[in-house]
Design a protein around this motif. Structure first.
Motif, PDB file in Angstrom:
ATOM      1  N   GLY A  57     -42.996  26.912  13.956  1.00 35.81           N
ATOM      2  CA  GLY A  57     -42.051  25.986  13.553  1.00 35.81           C
ATOM      3  C   GLY A  57     -41.111  26.753  12.524  1.00 35.81           C
ATOM      4  O   GLY A  57     -40.927  26.010  11.570  1.00 35.81           O
ATOM      5  N   GLU A  78     -41.172  28.532  18.104  1.00 34.69           N
ATOM      6  CA  GLU A  78     -40.450  27.377  17.873  1.00 34.69           C
ATOM      7  C   GLU A  78     -40.078  26.645  19.137  1.00 34.69           C
ATOM      8  O   GLU A  78     -39.902  27.369  20.060  1.00 34.69           O
ATOM      9  CB  GLU A  78     -38.946  27.931  17.184  1.00 34.69           C
ATOM     10  CG  GLU A  78     -38.126  26.816  17.161  1.00 34.69           C
ATOM     11  CD  GLU A  78     -38.654  25.575  16.438  1.00 34.69           C
ATOM     12  OE1 GLU A  78     -39.037  25.752  15.102  1.00 34.69           O
ATOM     13  OE2 GLU A  78     -38.358  24.317  16.989  1.00 34.69           O
ATOM     14  N   ASP A 103     -44.289  25.761  22.765  1.00 28.48           N
ATOM     15  CA  ASP A 103     -45.203  24.919  22.097  1.00 28.48           C
ATOM     16  C   ASP A 103     -46.554  25.849  21.405  1.00 28.48           C
ATOM     17  O   ASP A 103     -47.491  26.409  22.151  1.00 28.48           O
ATOM     18  CB  ASP A 103     -45.681  23.841  23.011  1.00 28.48           C
ATOM     19  CG  ASP A 103     -46.559  23.025  22.433  1.00 28.48           C
ATOM     20  OD1 ASP A 103     -46.983  22.951  21.478  1.00 28.48           O
ATOM     21  OD2 ASP A 103     -46.624  21.732  23.156  1.00 28.48           O
ATOM     22  N   ASN A 125     -44.276  26.051   7.270  1.00 29.85           N
ATOM     23  CA  ASN A 125     -44.002  24.810   7.076  1.00 29.85           C
ATOM     24  C   ASN A 125     -44.373  24.134   8.388  1.00 29.85           C
ATOM     25  O   ASN A 125     -43.433  24.157   9.179  1.00 29.85           O
ATOM     26  CB  ASN A 125     -42.851  24.451   6.555  1.00 29.85           C
ATOM     27  CG  ASN A 125     -42.200  23.001   6.507  1.00 29.85           C
ATOM     28  OD1 ASN A 125     -43.275  22.077   6.453  1.00 29.85           O
ATOM     29  ND2 ASN A 125     -41.110  22.670   6.453  1.00 29.85           N
TER      30      ASN A 125
HETATM   31  N1  SAH Z   1     -40.419  25.864   8.810  1.00 21.49           N
HETATM   32  C1  SAH Z   1     -39.087  25.235   8.719  1.00 21.49           C
HETATM   33  C2  SAH Z   1     -38.865  24.096   9.704  1.00 21.49           C
HETATM   34  C3  SAH Z   1     -40.532  22.910   9.396  1.00 21.49           C
HETATM   35  S1  SAH Z   1     -40.011  21.565  10.472  1.00 21.49           S
HETATM   36  C4  SAH Z   1     -38.807  24.762   7.285  1.00 21.49           C
HETATM   37  O1  SAH Z   1     -39.591  25.078   6.610  1.00 21.49           O
HETATM   38  O2  SAH Z   1     -37.575  24.466   7.028  1.00 21.49           O
HETATM   39  C5  SAH Z   1     -41.102  21.760  11.816  1.00 21.49           C
HETATM   40  C6  SAH Z   1     -40.704  22.673  13.010  1.00 21.49           C
HETATM   41  O3  SAH Z   1     -41.431  22.835  13.897  1.00 21.49           O
HETATM   42  C7  SAH Z   1     -39.386  22.421  13.469  1.00 21.49           C
HETATM   43  O4  SAH Z   1     -38.594  23.419  13.534  1.00 21.49           O
HETATM   44  C8  SAH Z   1     -39.910  22.058  15.080  1.00 21.49           C
HETATM   45  O5  SAH Z   1     -38.680  22.176  15.888  1.00 21.49           O
HETATM   46  C9  SAH Z   1     -40.910  22.792  15.399  1.00 21.49           C
HETATM   47  N2  SAH Z   1     -41.822  22.207  16.180  1.00 21.49           N
HETATM   48  C10 SAH Z   1     -42.296  21.091  16.454  1.00 21.49           C
HETATM   49  N3  SAH Z   1     -43.182  20.874  17.303  1.00 21.49           N
HETATM   50  C11 SAH Z   1     -43.635  22.018  17.672  1.00 21.49           C
HETATM   51  C12 SAH Z   1     -44.560  22.876  18.420  1.00 21.49           C
HETATM   52  N4  SAH Z   1     -45.289  22.078  18.899  1.00 21.49           N
HETATM   53  N5  SAH Z   1     -44.491  24.170  18.750  1.00 21.49           N
HETATM   54  C13 SAH Z   1     -43.723  24.966  17.819  1.00 21.49           C
HETATM   55  N6  SAH Z   1     -42.903  24.381  17.128  1.00 21.49           N
HETATM   56  C14 SAH Z   1     -42.867  23.001  16.925  1.00 21.49           C
END
Ligand code: SAH
Length: 286
Positions: A57, A78, A103, A125
């Motif tokens: 993410g 992502e 995912d 995060n």
């Molecule tokens: N790391 C970034 C964003 C965190 S928000 C920061 O700190 O600014 C969480 C992120 O996870 C988002 O970009 C969202 O699109 C992604 N996300 C949500 N579900 C997910 C999944 N199942 N697998 C991978 N990414 C995912």
């Protein structure tokens, strides 16, 4: 010097605007906008030059920017299809950042590599809806993974860090504890995110533990913990019997063989007891 060029409200809004994007609630998008927190996460990760780091993410790449600046290679997963193009624009991304658009719960583990190298560290995060699942998934499925520093919802942090006897010590605490131990946590205020989440957050650091046997034994220990905690308020004898579909007489026998008291509750025992219980289940062919 800043850890991440994107860790401010102004920089984050500028990137979103430049790409015509708005954050999506359905993806759990709460972007970090506090450079001090980014710095604390990266410091806690004790990164080594050129090692491969897994990020789940990455969003617009706020933490990713700090990771690339620290000289590591990043494989990021992502889910949002709009974001790989944004991430490709990060300074230093070329040849050092690989984004898997998928995912993190289901992407094949063999794909989570950078030029064939598996990740040694996991820094993220996390999307809170799947945070507990993905931390366990990558520690269990990527044996090369040594440590992790992840932002999660504070209730999840509590379950991860819980000790036996605590109200929040449960099957998940046991299962994760078969692979990793918590080495530190710190709370993160809601104002450090854009938009601010409606829950509290904490960063949790882990290091891998060994000594809980091989995959077969850990799987049995996990099964034992799931059964033991299936009915928290009952005695181990009854919850284990219900959870495994065995008689309470058999449940009593395996508990005694594992050195546990059948009249106790599941939460009074720690990881080693569940490893013993798993060993007994295997020995008894259960
Ligand atoms: N790391 C970034 C964003 C965190 S928000 C920061 O700190 O600014 C969480 C992120 O996870 C988002 O970009 C969202 O699109 C992604 N996300 C949500 N579900 C997910 C999944 N199942 N697998 C991978 N990414 C995912």
């Amino acid at each position: 010097m800043a850890h991440s060029r994107l860790a401010s409200p102004t920089a984050t809004r500028a990137v979103l605007d430049a790409h015509g994007l708005r954050t999506r609630k359905s993806f759990g998008q709460h972007l970090l906008i506090d450079d001090n927190i980014v710095g604390r996460i990266v410091n806690a990760a004790a990164l080594r030059p050129d090692e491969v780091v897994l990020e789940v993410g990455p969003g617009i790449g706020t933490l990713t920017d700090a990771l690339l600046s620290a000289g590591v290679r990043v494989v990021a997963i992502e889910l949002d299809r709009r974001l790989p193009a944004v991430l490709a624009e990060l300074p230093g991304a070329e040849g050092r950042l690989r984004v898997i658009n998928g995912d993190a719960v289901s992407v094949p583990l063999g794909d989570v590599v950078f030029e064939g190298d598996p990740p040694r560290a996991f820094v993220a995060n996390l999307p809170y809806a799947v945070a507990a699942t993905v931390v366990l998934r990558f520690f269990a499925g990527v044996p090369e993974l040594e440590r992790a520093v992840v932002m999660v919802q504070s209730e999840v942090a509590d379950r991860m860090a819980a000790s036996p006897g605590s109200r929040v010590f449960g099957a998940y605490s046991v299962k994760l504890g078969l692979y990793a131990r918590v080495t530190g946590t710190f709370a993160v205020p809601r104002a450090c995110f854009l938009p601010p989440p409606r829950v509290d957050s904490a960063v949790v650091s882990f290091e891998r533990v060994t000594g809980c046997g091989d995959d077969v034994l850990r799987e049995a220990a996990a099964r034992a913990a799931d059964a033991a905690f299936s009915q928290r308020r009952k005695t181990l004898r009854n919850s284990l019997a219900a959870g495994l579909g065995i008689s309470s007489a058999v449940a009593e026998r395996v508990l005694l063989a594992a050195g546990m008291s059948p009249g106790d509750r599941a939460e009074v025992y720690g990881i080693p007891a569940y490893v013993e219980l798993g060993r007994t289940l295997i020995a008894e062919g259960l």
